[in-house]
Design a protein around this motif. Structure first.
Motif, PDB file in Angstrom:
ATOM      1  N   ASP A 528      66.413 -30.971  18.894  1.00 57.24           N
ATOM      2  CA  ASP A 528      67.505 -30.089  19.335  1.00 57.24           C
ATOM      3  C   ASP A 528      68.440 -30.753  20.336  1.00 57.24           C
ATOM      4  O   ASP A 528      69.170 -30.070  21.073  1.00 57.24           O
ATOM      5  N   LEU A 529      68.451 -32.082  20.399  1.00 60.58           N
ATOM      6  CA  LEU A 529      69.337 -32.817  21.297  1.00 60.58           C
ATOM      7  C   LEU A 529      70.186 -33.785  20.485  1.00 60.58           C
ATOM      8  O   LEU A 529      69.710 -34.362  19.506  1.00 60.58           O
ATOM      9  N   PRO A 530      71.452 -33.987  20.879  1.00 60.68           N
ATOM     10  CA  PRO A 530      72.265 -34.987  20.183  1.00 60.68           C
ATOM     11  C   PRO A 530      71.697 -36.384  20.425  1.00 60.68           C
ATOM     12  O   PRO A 530      71.269 -36.718  21.532  1.00 60.68           O
ATOM     13  N   VAL A 531      71.707 -37.215  19.411  1.00 62.09           N
ATOM     14  CA  VAL A 531      71.170 -38.568  19.511  1.00 62.09           C
ATOM     15  C   VAL A 531      72.241 -39.503  20.071  1.00 62.09           C
ATOM     16  O   VAL A 531      73.364 -39.558  19.563  1.00 62.09           O
ATOM     17  N   PHE A 532      71.869 -40.243  21.125  1.00 59.63           N
ATOM     18  CA  PHE A 532      72.747 -41.251  21.728  1.00 59.63           C
ATOM     19  C   PHE A 532      72.115 -42.622  21.503  1.00 59.63           C
ATOM     20  O   PHE A 532      70.945 -42.837  21.810  1.00 59.63           O
ATOM     21  N   GLN A 533      72.914 -43.542  20.978  1.00 61.97           N
ATOM     22  CA  GLN A 533      72.434 -44.886  20.659  1.00 61.97           C
ATOM     23  C   GLN A 533      73.104 -45.895  21.589  1.00 61.97           C
ATOM     24  O   GLN A 533      74.319 -45.880  21.789  1.00 61.97           O
ATOM     25  N   TYR A 534      72.295 -46.805  22.178  1.00 59.77           N
ATOM     26  CA  TYR A 534      72.851 -47.902  22.970  1.00 59.77           C
ATOM     27  C   TYR A 534      73.420 -48.965  22.037  1.00 59.77           C
ATOM     28  O   TYR A 534      72.827 -49.295  21.004  1.00 59.77           O
ATOM     29  N   PHE A 535      74.579 -49.498  22.413  1.00 60.87           N
ATOM     30  CA  PHE A 535      75.197 -50.559  21.624  1.00 60.87           C
ATOM     31  C   PHE A 535      76.061 -51.401  22.565  1.00 60.87           C
ATOM     32  O   PHE A 535      76.189 -51.093  23.754  1.00 60.87           O
ATOM     33  N   GLN A 536      76.646 -52.460  22.039  1.00 63.15           N
ATOM     34  CA  GLN A 536      77.469 -53.349  22.854  1.00 63.15           C
ATOM     35  C   GLN A 536      78.890 -53.419  22.317  1.00 63.15           C
ATOM     36  O   GLN A 536      79.111 -53.369  21.101  1.00 63.15           O
ATOM     37  N   THR A 537      79.825 -53.540  23.242  1.00 66.38           N
ATOM     38  CA  THR A 537      81.228 -53.597  22.898  1.00 66.38           C
ATOM     39  C   THR A 537      81.950 -54.437  23.954  1.00 66.38           C
ATOM     40  O   THR A 537      81.352 -54.866  24.941  1.00 66.38           O
ATOM     41  N   ASN A 538      83.211 -54.663  23.752  1.00 61.17           N
ATOM     42  CA  ASN A 538      84.037 -55.269  24.792  1.00 61.17           C
ATOM     43  C   ASN A 538      84.609 -54.164  25.672  1.00 61.17           C
ATOM     44  O   ASN A 538      84.881 -53.059  25.195  1.00 61.17           O
ATOM     45  N   ALA A 539      84.787 -54.464  26.948  1.00 62.73           N
ATOM     46  CA  ALA A 539      85.307 -53.458  27.869  1.00 62.73           C
ATOM     47  C   ALA A 539      86.114 -54.141  28.961  1.00 62.73           C
ATOM     48  O   ALA A 539      85.900 -55.323  29.260  1.00 62.73           O
ATOM     49  N   LYS A 540      87.016 -53.390  29.538  1.00 59.45           N
ATOM     50  CA  LYS A 540      87.750 -53.887  30.700  1.00 59.45           C
ATOM     51  C   LYS A 540      87.950 -52.742  31.690  1.00 59.45           C
ATOM     52  O   LYS A 540      88.185 -51.593  31.318  1.00 59.45           O
ATOM     53  N   PHE A 541      87.795 -53.099  32.950  1.00 57.63           N
ATOM     54  CA  PHE A 541      88.001 -52.166  34.047  1.00 57.63           C
ATOM     55  C   PHE A 541      88.987 -52.814  35.016  1.00 57.63           C
ATOM     56  O   PHE A 541      88.957 -54.025  35.239  1.00 57.63           O
ATOM     57  N   HIS A 542      89.841 -52.010  35.598  1.00 59.87           N
ATOM     58  CA  HIS A 542      90.693 -52.518  36.666  1.00 59.87           C
ATOM     59  C   HIS A 542      90.994 -51.369  37.618  1.00 59.87           C
ATOM     60  O   HIS A 542      90.865 -50.191  37.268  1.00 59.87           O
ATOM     61  N   GLY A 543      91.393 -51.746  38.830  1.00 60.62           N
ATOM     62  CA  GLY A 543      91.629 -50.701  39.806  1.00 60.62           C
ATOM     63  C   GLY A 543      92.179 -51.238  41.106  1.00 60.62           C
ATOM     64  O   GLY A 543      92.471 -52.430  41.253  1.00 60.62           O
TER      65      GLY A 543
END
Length: 679
Positions: A528-543
């Motif tokens: 009864d819970l949504p399934v969350f899968q770990y995976f890898q991607t590219n990301a960028k953060f700035h601030g």
């Protein structure tokens, strides 16, 4: 793996020795400003050698005990919330971890006197940190390239909780200490904490204790947000109390040191016993007959620490510093209705850190360090979504700094090897991290720096091996045993101006991730819970982050000061916006100070957040108004009395960084009275 660690250690020692030899032949740096005053603001966590807070090449914040005495008693994340670039995961008042520049969980390393907590707080947002801010003598927060000295787990930032449980210096006049206490209205809260150091001759003893408790807290509106109720067809409970949010924290410890002219060494023990409720969805319809009832968490930890520091004359080495912590941790998730224990999480481990500090020669400082961790983690029960895991980690690093007065260089190099072993598999990750910072002082009282770093973080046990329901995040989590190390390249520009009446500090930063580890819903449903899968991607953060302080008026011993703090962060991945990225925030303060009286008014504006991950709801902004009056009854006494008004306009505050933002807003209007006394 051990052969690689040994080879890297030998290489770094040789590098440090060569650097020291070269520094001995370098020309003498010109004298610089008021160095005596700089020593009073040394950042302990940034490097094993002394670095002034005004000359650190990246972003650092220091929260002293004087400030902690006046802050509301709370978990670590809530205590730091509002510092530039910092927010809280706020999982009710019982559990909160820091969010640094939009990152949290395993990317934010929480230390105690430079070594790990050996708890389970990074595993889930409903798990509390095993150290309470009430125990601290000082808290330091690092972000950016300065985190390299602590390894890949600090890829987002490092928080070091520093205490004096192992005394490093004699007690003034043979006995010194502090005590602070307060009571609050919004949650019927009470808190008291204190510490003392005493002894004659070389033996110095220390004791400390921390207690806080509170009941369910009140909010200005129904806890369940209109957005959540409308989306899911819920009827909210009209009660304006966030239920099952009571907290009781007890921590106490003692230590003894042998303190002499050229160093100290000592041992300490601490026990932590914490019980807190976990907020739940307060609705009257529809009710799920199979849903679990309210849960509380009972956390216990016993921790032993050894710390020592010795001045030596061993070739290029001037000081040896050692810190070792061993902890046995357990927390149980207990049904409030019948007292039945559900899932238990256990963590038993030891972490040690050895630092060899080089002699300072003509503006050159440096150190070589070694770090080792061995920890066993296990979870037992229906919601044990991570298998038992043995974790071993080894690290070796060097930090070097050349200060030529007008300009200088900071550099670091680190090698880490991390092994995670379960009953069915074993994974090993090797990472090399490096940083380079350049700084320049274009004029008196000004400082400019540019820092570049490349860091690697090994996946955690739950990112690799999770497979089961995780009510703390509202999903069924599935790890990926084929994940690779997460790599990040970061760049940060810093500017500081430190004048007699005006102080400015600003940071512009960016971080580019290769193999950023995140989780996303697959569309499937399990238990009864949504399934969350770990995976890898590219990301960028700035601030960006900015702080300003200006003494607008000063007459004799009275002054009027204006302060401002701003921060902003934006993140994106190949699949869109990451989850729980905080919106921008702007804080303004007016502080009137006299020798015995201080009055402070604070207005904080946090923007709305409409740029969300696919499974998130937007969050409304808010404006919070706080005010505090502090009074010293006697001019020459260490006693301070205060009255603190929080959220005076009774604003509905939902933190976008919280998993519970749509059914557990922050507390409403509260008045807190208290005292702080040093003796």
């Amino acid at each position: 793996m051990l052969r690689r660690v040994a080879f890297s250690a030998a290489s770094l020692i040789a590098l440090a020795a060569a650097v020291s030899a070269h520094a001995a032949d370098a020309p003498t740096a010109p004298p610089e400003g008021d160095q005596a005053n700089a020593v009073d603001k040394v950042v302990i966590t940034a490097a094993p050698y002394a670095v002034s807070l005004d000359t650190v090449t990246s972003s650092v914040n220091v929260i002293t005990r004087d400030k902690l005495d006046l802050l509301p008693p709370a978990g670590l994340g809530d205590t730091l919330n509002g510092q530039p670039g910092l927010r809280s995961t706020f999982y009710g008042p019982g559990a909160s971890r820091p969010v640094i520049r939009g990152l949290s969980g395993p990317r934010v390393l929480v230390l105690e006197n430079g070594v790990g907590q050996v708890d389970a707080s990074s595993l889930s947002p409903d798990h509390a940190v095993a150290s309470d801010p009430g125990e601290a003598s000082r808290i330091e927060v690092l972000r950016g390239p300065s985190t390299l000295a602590y390894g890949g787990s600090g890829i987002g930032g490092v928080v070091n909780i520093i205490d004096e449980r192992v005394p490093s210096s004699p007690a003034e006049n043979g006995f010194e200490g502090r005590i602070a206490g307060s009571a609050s209205t919004v949650d019927d809260g009470k808190a008291i904490n204190g510490s003392a150091k005493f002894g004659k001759g070389p033996l110095v003893f220390a004791i400390d204790a921390d207690h806080r408790e509170s009941d369910d807290y009140k909010v200005p509106t129904t806890p369940v947000s209109a957005r959540l109720a409308n989306r899911d067809g819920l009827t909210s409970d009209p009660d304006k109390t966030v239920k099952n949010t009571d907290v009781e924290v007890d921590a106490y410890g003692a230590g003894v040191s042998y303190v002499h002219d050229s160093g100290f060494f000592g041992v300490a023990i601490k026990k932590t016993d914490t019980t807190y409720g976990v907020p739940y969805l307060q609705i009257t319809a529809p009710i799920d007959p199979d849903a679990e009832g309210p849960v509380s968490i009972h956390l216990q930890q016993t921790r032993y620490d050894f710390r020592g520091e010795q001045n030596v004359d061993l070739g290029p080495i001037a000081k040896i510093r050692l810190s070792v912590g061993h902890a046995k941790y357990e927390h149980a998730e207990v049904s409030v209705e019948d007292g039945e224990v559900g899932t238990r999480f256990l963590s038993d481990g030891t972490e040690g850190r050895l630092e060899l500090v080089q002699k300072e020669r003509d503006g050159w400082q440096g150190a070589v360090g070694f770090q080792a961790l061995e920890r066993h983690f296990s979870a037992i029960g229906d919601e044990a979504f991570v298998p038992s895991t043995d974790i071993k980690e080894y690290g070796v690093f060097t930090l070097q700094r050349l200060d030529r007065g007008v300009w200088g260089v900071d550099a670091g190099l680190r090698f880490d090897s991390r092994e995670l072993k379960t009953d069915f598999t074993s994974k090993t990750f090797d990472n090399v991290s490096a940083s380079l910072g350049l700084f320049y002082k274009p004029a008196d009282k000004q400082f400019v720096a540019l820092a570049l770093s490349r860091n690697g973080r090994a996946p955690t046990e739950f990112e690799l091996f999770a497979d089961g329901p995780h009510p703390g995040t509202g999903g069924y989590e599935v790890g990926d045993a084929d994940l690779k190390s997460e790599k990040v390249t970061s760049l940060e520009a810093t500017y500081r101006y430190t004048g007699d009446r005006l102080r400015l500090e600003g940071h512009l930063w960016g971080a580019w991730y290769d193999g950023f580890i995140e989780e996303a819903p697959t569309g499937a449903v399990e238990d009864d819970l949504p399934v969350f899968q770990y995976f890898q991607t590219n990301a960028k953060f700035h601030g960006a982050e900015a702080e300003a302080s200006y003494v607008a008026w000063q007459g004799g011993e009275q002054s009027l000061k204006l302060e401002g703090v701003y921060d902003w962060v934006r993140g994106s991945t190949d699949f869109g916006a990451p989850a729980r990225i905080p919106p921008w925030a702007l804080t303004g303060r007016v502080i009137w100070s006299a020798p015995r009286l201080s009055v402070q008014t604070e207005v904080r504006r946090v923007a709305s957040q409409n740029r969300t991950a696919t499974f998130e709801l937007p969050t409304d902004g808010y404006t919070q108004v706080n005010a505090m009056v502090t009074f010293k009854p006697m001019a020459d006494s260490g006693l301070r009395l205060f009255v603190d008004g929080r959220n005076l306009t009774d604003e509905t505050i939902r933190e976008h960084t919280s998993f519970l933002k749509d059914f557990a807003p922050a507390p409403g209007r509260s008045v807190r009275v208290g005292f702080a006394y040093r003796f």
